[in-house]
Design an enzyme around this catalytic site. Sequence first.
Site, short mmCIF file in Angstrom:
data_model
loop_
_atom_site.label_atom_id
_atom_site.label_comp_id
_atom_site.label_asym_id
_atom_site.label_seq_id
_atom_site.Cartn_x
_atom_site.Cartn_y
_atom_site.Cartn_z
N ASN A 138 18.09 39.86 75.97
CA ASN A 138 18.13 38.47 75.51
C ASN A 138 16.92 38.09 74.66
O ASN A 138 16.53 36.92 74.60
CB ASN A 138 18.24 37.51 76.71
CG ASN A 138 19.44 37.82 77.57
OD1 ASN A 138 20.52 38.09 77.06
ND2 ASN A 138 19.25 37.82 78.88
N ARG A 139 16.32 39.09 74.02
CA ARG A 139 15.15 38.89 73.17
C ARG A 139 13.94 38.35 73.93
O ARG A 139 13.00 37.83 73.33
CB ARG A 139 15.47 37.95 71.99
CG ARG A 139 16.53 38.48 71.01
CD ARG A 139 16.09 39.81 70.39
NE ARG A 139 16.84 40.17 69.21
CZ ARG A 139 17.95 40.92 69.23
NH1 ARG A 139 18.46 41.32 70.37
NH2 ARG A 139 18.56 41.23 68.10
N LEU A 140 13.96 38.47 75.25
CA LEU A 140 12.81 38.02 76.04
C LEU A 140 11.87 39.22 76.22
O LEU A 140 11.63 39.71 77.32
CB LEU A 140 13.27 37.48 77.39
CG LEU A 140 12.31 36.51 78.10
CD1 LEU A 140 12.10 35.25 77.26
CD2 LEU A 140 12.83 36.15 79.48
N VAL A 170 21.14 43.72 66.90
CA VAL A 170 21.31 44.86 67.80
C VAL A 170 20.94 44.41 69.20
O VAL A 170 19.90 43.77 69.40
CB VAL A 170 20.43 46.05 67.37
CG1 VAL A 170 20.57 47.20 68.35
CG2 VAL A 170 20.83 46.50 65.97
#
Length: 224
Positions: A202-204, A3
Site C-alpha cells: 500500500n505504498r507504506l 506495480v
Amino acid sequence: MRVGYAAGGDSESGADGMSANLDPSWFVGDPPWRSLFETWLAEAVAARIPEPNAMVVGTVDEQGHPATRTVLCKGVSDAGIVFFTGYESQKGRALATNPYASATFPWIALERQVHFRGRVVKVDAEETLRYWNSRPRGSQLSAYASAQSQPIGSRAELEAAAAATAERFGGADDGEPVPVPPAWGGYRIEPEVVEFWQGRANRLHNRARAVRTSEGWRTERLQP
C-alpha cells in the site's frame, strides 16, 4: 504504470522476504550505515541480482545541470564508497567543479534501495594502482585507449584505437604491464546522508536515514 507490493498491510513481508520492518535501530556501529549496507549488498549478491554493486551516480556540472549514470562500486570502508573513472570524463569534469555527488543502489527485485549523498574526493595513487592491477588486461587496455566521454567517428575507430594500444604494450593477451592512464583513478563519496528504503504494501514503505552532523551521526525514520 503502477506495480504492486506485498498485500496485507505494513507487517507483511515484501520481495526482500523479511516480515521485520526496517527501523533506525538497525543502524549499529560507527559509521552506523556500514554494517547494514554490507548485509544488504551481500543479500543482493546471494539473490543473484544482476550487477549488485551497480549504483546510479548523480553529479552537477558548472552550469548547475544534473546528470546521472550507472557505475560499479569498487570499495566500501568507514570512509565511504569508491568508484573509478576518467578524470576528464563528464562526471570527472563535473566533480572537479562541484565535488559532491549522490549514489543510489537500486535493488528493485528485492524492493530495496540505499542512497548516499556526500562530498567526493579522489583516492590516493596507491589505492588506484591496487585496483588497476586487479583488472583484466583487456579492461586495462580499453581504459587506456579511450578518451572517455569524447566524441569519436565510428565503432571502427574505437576498435582501431584499442588495437593500437594493445600493440603498444605488447599484445592483447600478454606483454608489458599496462600503466594506469594519467587521467584515470578513483573517487570516494564520503557520505553525509545514507538512506535505506524497504518496499511495503500500500505504498507504506519503510525509510530510515543516518545523517552525519558536527556532533556525530543522527538516525531517524522518514515518512514514505
